[in-house]
Design an enzyme around this catalytic site. Structure first.
Site, mmCIF file in Angstrom:
data_model
loop_
_atom_site.group_PDB
_atom_site.id
_atom_site.type_symbol
_atom_site.label_atom_id
_atom_site.label_comp_id
_atom_site.label_asym_id
_atom_site.label_seq_id
_atom_site.Cartn_x
_atom_site.Cartn_y
_atom_site.Cartn_z
ATOM 1 C CB THR A 37 32.370 147.514 -46.512
ATOM 2 O OG1 THR A 37 34.207 147.496 -46.987
ATOM 3 C CG2 THR A 37 32.651 147.384 -48.096
ATOM 4 C CE LYS B 102 32.975 144.751 -43.546
ATOM 5 N NZ LYS B 102 34.069 144.557 -43.943
ATOM 6 C CE LYS C 230 40.658 154.131 -45.331
ATOM 7 N NZ LYS C 230 39.315 153.827 -46.064
ATOM 8 C CE LYS D 53 36.688 154.999 -41.658
ATOM 9 N NZ LYS D 53 35.682 154.437 -43.388
ATOM 10 N NE ARG D 54 46.133 149.876 -44.267
ATOM 11 C CZ ARG D 54 47.228 149.314 -44.741
ATOM 12 N NH1 ARG D 54 46.290 147.743 -44.924
ATOM 13 N NH2 ARG D 54 47.723 149.144 -45.332
ATOM 14 C CG HIS E 184 37.522 147.819 -55.517
ATOM 15 N ND1 HIS E 184 36.172 147.550 -54.975
ATOM 16 C CD2 HIS E 184 38.061 146.638 -56.350
ATOM 17 C CE1 HIS E 184 36.705 146.319 -55.180
ATOM 18 N NE2 HIS E 184 36.400 146.283 -56.294
HETATM 19 C C1 26Q Z 1 48.252 148.086 -54.893
HETATM 20 C C2 26Q Z 1 49.522 148.335 -55.682
HETATM 21 C C3 26Q Z 1 50.915 147.794 -54.410
HETATM 22 C C4 26Q Z 1 50.565 147.482 -53.316
HETATM 23 C C5 26Q Z 1 49.874 147.140 -53.126
HETATM 24 C C6 26Q Z 1 48.440 147.173 -54.159
HETATM 25 C C7 26Q Z 1 47.068 148.220 -53.289
HETATM 26 C C8 26Q Z 1 46.412 146.952 -52.474
HETATM 27 C C9 26Q Z 1 45.662 147.065 -51.633
HETATM 28 C C10 26Q Z 1 46.140 148.531 -53.621
HETATM 29 C C11 26Q Z 1 44.941 148.911 -53.105
HETATM 30 C C12 26Q Z 1 44.164 148.177 -51.917
HETATM 31 C C13 26Q Z 1 43.026 147.682 -51.050
HETATM 32 C C14 26Q Z 1 41.943 149.035 -51.825
HETATM 33 C C15 26Q Z 1 40.830 149.105 -50.979
HETATM 34 O O1 26Q Z 1 40.574 148.068 -50.117
HETATM 35 N N1 26Q Z 1 40.092 149.877 -51.635
HETATM 36 C C16 26Q Z 1 38.546 150.109 -50.731
HETATM 37 O O2 26Q Z 1 37.586 148.946 -51.412
HETATM 38 C C17 26Q Z 1 36.473 148.670 -50.730
HETATM 39 C C18 26Q Z 1 35.839 148.022 -51.253
HETATM 40 O O3 26Q Z 1 35.238 148.023 -52.561
HETATM 41 C C19 26Q Z 1 35.948 150.080 -50.784
HETATM 42 O O4 26Q Z 1 35.104 150.543 -49.758
HETATM 43 C C20 26Q Z 1 36.600 151.704 -49.975
HETATM 44 O O5 26Q Z 1 36.027 152.490 -50.722
HETATM 45 C C21 26Q Z 1 37.903 151.445 -50.972
HETATM 46 O O6 26Q Z 1 39.136 152.541 -50.233
#
Ligand code: 26Q
Length: 831
Positions: free
Chosen positions: A673, A677, A570, A564-565, A373
């Site tokens: 995503t 929406k 972004k 979004k975050r 991702h």
């Molecule tokens: C990793 C290590 C330690 C703590 C937290 C994390 C961590 C947690 C969540 C790293 C990444 C995430 C989330 C990532 C995320 O949401 N990515 C998004 O995924 C979506 C679904 O595929 C995409 O549409 C987005 O582009 C992408 O940013």
């Protein structure tokens, strides 16, 4: 002759546990009020009515739940196991009513006892067990798997505290713990008897087995127990009801007992406290590798429980052995977070079941698939070797062995290419050795995919290039999708009704049917209805924004939304630069009435330790405060920051947008995503050629999409040639003025310090090319303002966006996964 007139006293009535009529539901709810809630009428509060309703609805899924597992086991069908550290499920009651087809019956049942369904729905505390896109994608995929009648289990972590609640104090983000379990969770069923021991720490030692073979034995130092909590996942309009199994950590009684016997009661209790911290809280840093010891334990904990559970199912089935694993189970890794599973499955097969290494490896690779991702280097998970060795010494040995054999393979294919070996190794050198989880996931999987076409291409040409050259056949693209049940039918009832009346309700199961709308895009009467729906949604959001952000928005204005975050890539700050540009123009030229009135709406959480992201939130609020209170400009511009963006308020936000901001630096957003929406709900997009935007534009037609900015190639070229943001400031007076306004304290009561880090970052570093894209963005926004003036043409574009959004259904995405990666077909469940 049959008696058609039945005696009402003896007529069979539907059972209060399972009947789908309003009458049966009413009896079911009353039953739960009495026997599950157990309070006198006078003491019943809204949340009790919610709980009783939820329990009555849960009852109606139980027969489906039991029959779904039974059918796939009986028929020997393959099951998809979706392993994810996050499931951002959102409120469950509304979704389950929709999928069971009992919304109206439930509304009537509640009305009969003097309650309003909408008020009951509002009582639900959503399970926020995810950060953002990746967690919500997992939830959409569970909905589609069930709806498409594919047997599936979601495996994850039952965090006691999900993503923090965001409050805004004086424009700053303040984090509050999310106590989502405070009033209990009516959807889950605890399965204390479904529990597994998870060991960690200690050391690995060599020994000779009975046959004289050198073997390695792990002597763990500590152990804890994982207990299953099951939530039913009901498909739409089908009997299939899958399950989400979340693991909760508990102390191991026997370990505690030892301490108790030696008289150390307090030590025993303390152990219990530390064991249970493993599933205490979700880490809120998305897109930033944190390298925290507890995070590694969380990952190992849930993956180990899940794999033990799968092997337990295999053991329980008389005709199966672990050798059949790839035929009966597909294990999908949602990013690298569960990728320790590759080593854990090897350990379970080789150490605990004495399967020979080569055979165990073939089973492992044939069973796992890996979805990537992110391309951001700072987001790729790496565990420091020392930390890994301390927690999982045996797994590290296994990873060394996987790596040794893998690098032999690479050498055989690319002889003498030492640089390649160093690049591909699962063990990273430099800056202290580490375990590279993306390499482990890739080597351990037969299928690797990205989440949008552009992203999958970039994976093959950048971070996983060497692996692509090794195994090109393992790589594919699976463009993300979103569930039209939650993100259209449930959250946009006005549009749902209009669609049903216009093209029938087939779009709920086959989103491609929305194409039928194209024929109505030029009908004036239909356009009026379309605009009425949008206006109602905007009025509904305006009310919410008023009550949560204290800002009044006019539903007749253009609603321009970015939710979004909060992250530099972004580029919420690029959006802010446009707002300030418009503000500046109005201040320069106060008489102007040409401008298109716009409401700018933002929402999103910043990782608590992300300094610049938190300042971007402060800047949005500061600019909003200035603009919203300035009579020269607030007739044309308003800015609102919706606190605590989550699934619940997303239901109000997406349907109310005229314009969706998808403005990431090209090449940085894997897919997005939220963009889908918005499109589904008739918003037009202003966006870069990034992630799934590229495919959305292809589907909508270039003339129905507002494109701006550098392409991914151009971004790389500009960076290679030595990007100097100051060149863009020097060459653009408007940009220079806007940055000066921020730096000079125009939005901070003269304070020149608070936004200095942000402005300096843009002027002297600007890693995400905000300034390089500024001029193109402003020019595009001006085109949008002009386009808004032609209401008929705008409405037409809006209709066409919805009509052409069918590709972005999670049903399409899941069918592709089922056909190309998992090899799982539908199973009709009879109850
Ligand atoms: C990793 C290590 C330690 C703590 C937290 C994390 C961590 C947690 C969540 C790293 C990444 C995430 C989330 C990532 C995320 O949401 N990515 C998004 O995924 C979506 C679904 O595929 C995409 O549409 C987005 O582009 C992408 O940013």
């Amino acid at each position: 002759m049959t008696d058609v007139v039945q005696n009402p006293d003896t007529a069979p009535t539907e059972r209060s546990r399972t009947g789908l009529s309003a009458d049966a539901l009413r009896r079911g709810i009353i039953d739960h009020l009495r026997y599950s809630i157990g309070r006198p009428s006078a003491a019943l509060k809204p949340e009790h009515f919610y709980r009783a309703t939820a329990l009555a609805v849960r009852d109606r899924m139980q027969d489906n739940r039991v029959a779904s597992t039974q059918t796939s086991l009986d028929l020997g069908k393959k099951v998809t196991c979706y392993l994810s550290a996050e499931f951002l499920m959102g409120p469950q009651l509304g979704a389950n009513l929709l999928n069971l087809g009992i919304e109206e019956a439930t509304r009537t049942a509640l009305a009969d006892i003097g309650l309003d369904l909408d008020e009951v729905l509002a009582c639900e505390e959503e399970p926020g067990l995810g950060n953002g896109g990746l967690g919500r994608l997992a939830a959409c995929y569970l909905d589609s798997l069930a709806t498409l009648e594919r047997p599936a289990i979601g495996y994850g972590i039952r965090y006691e505290f999900g993503i923090f609640d965001q409050e805004i104090h004086d424009g700053w983000q303040v984090e509050k713990t999310d106590n989502w379990l405070a009033n209990g969770n009516p959807w889950e069923i605890a399965k204390p008897d479904v529990n597994y021991l998870v060991k960690w720490g200690g050391y690995a030692e060599h020994y000779l087995d009975d046959a004289g073979h050198d073997r390695i034995r792990w002597v763990p130092g500590r152990a804890l127990k994982g207990v299953a909590y099951d939530t039913p996942i009901q498909g739409y309009g089908v009997n299939t009801c899958n399950v989400l199994t979340l693991w909760s950590a508990r102390a191991v009684q026997s370990f505690a007992l030892e301490a108790f016997n030696t008289g150390d009661y307090y030590k025993a209790v303390e152990d219990e406290v530390t064991s249970e911290t493993v599933t205490k809280v979700l880490y809120p840093n998305d897109e930033l590798e944190a390298g925290k010891h507890l995070r590694l334990l969380q990952q190992y904990f849930f993956v180990s429980c899940s794999l033990q559970h799968v092997l337990h199912i295999v053991d329980d089935l008389a005709d199966l052995s672990v050798k059949d694993l790839p035929e009966r189970f597909a294990l999908q890794l949602n990013d690298t977070h569960p990728s320790i599973g590759v080593a854990e499955l090897m350990r379970l097969l080789v150490d605990e079941r004495q399967i020979d290494w080569d055979e165990a490896w073939d089973i492992t690779v044939a069973t796992f698939g890996y979805t990537n991702h992110t391309l951001l280097p700072e987001a790729l998970e790496k565990w420091p070797l020392a930390m890994f060795a301390e927690s999982l010494p045996r797994h590290l040995e296994i990873i060394y062995e996987i790596n040794r054999r893998f690098l032999d393979e690479v050498s055989a294919k690319f002889p003498g290419d030492d640089d390649r070996l160093r690049r591909m190794s699962i063990i990273g050198e430099g800056n202290g050795k580490s375990v590279r989880m993306a390499h482990l996931a890739t080597v351990g999987s037969h299928a690797i995919n990205g989440v949008a076409a552009l992203h999958s291409e970039l994976l093959k040409s950048s971070v996983l290039k060497d692996f692509y050259e090794m195994w090109p056949e393992r790589f594919s693209n699976k463009t993300n999708g979103v569930t039209p049940r939650r993100f259209l039918a449930m959250s946009n009832p006005g549009l749902r009704e209009l669609l049903d009346d216009t093209i029938g309700d087939g779009w709920l199961r086959d989103l491609g049917k929305l194409r039928g709308l194209e024929a109505f895009a030029d009908e004036p009467a239909f356009r009026i209805q379309w605009r009425e729906v949008k206006r109602t949604n905007k009025a509904r959001l305006a009310e919410y924004v008023k009550s949560t952000a204290g800002v009044e928005l006019n539903p007749d204005w253009l609603f321009d939304i970015q939710v979004k975050r909060i992250h530099e890539y972004k580029r919420q700050h690029l959006n802010v630069l446009n707002i300030i540009t418009q503000y500046h123009r109005l201040k320069q030229n106060p008489g102007s009435s040409q401008i298109t009135p716009r409401a700018f709406v933002f929402g999103g959480k910043a990782a608590p330790g992300y300094f610049l992201a938190k300042r971007i939130i402060k800047l949005i609020n500061a600019v909003g405060e200035t603009i919203n209170n300035d009579p020269d400009v607030n007739r044309f511009l308003k800015v609102a920051f919706v606190p605590n963006f989550n699934v619940q308020n997303a239901h109000l936000i997406y349907p109310a947008a005229d314009l969706s901001e998808q403005i990431s630096t090209a090449g940085k957003e894997a897919s997005g995503t939220g963009n889908m929406k918005f499109m589904l709900n008739g918003a037009l997009t202003i966006g870069t050629l990034d992630g799934a935007n590229v495919e959305m534009r292809e589907e909508a037609g270039a003339e129905n999409f507002f494109l701006f900015g550098l392409t991914e190639d151009e971004v790389e070229r500009v960076k290679r040639d030595g990007y100097r943001p100051s060149d863009y400031v020097d060459g653009n007076g408007e940009l220079a003025a806007v940055l000066d306004l921020i730096a000079g304290g125009a939005f901070s009561h003269g304070d020149t310090e608070v936004f200095r880090p942000l402005v300096d970052n843009l002027r002297f570093d600007d890693p995400f090319l905000v300034l390089a894209d500024y001029a193109s963005y402003i020019e595009c926004q001006d085109r949008i303002s002009a386009a808004w003036q032609d209401t008929a043409a705008w409405t037409r574009m809006s209709i066409l966006n919805t009509a052409r959004s069918g590709k972005f259904s999670s049903d399409r995405a899941i069918e592709e996964y089922c056909d190309d990666i998992w090899n799982v077909g539908p199973v009709t469940v009879t109850v």
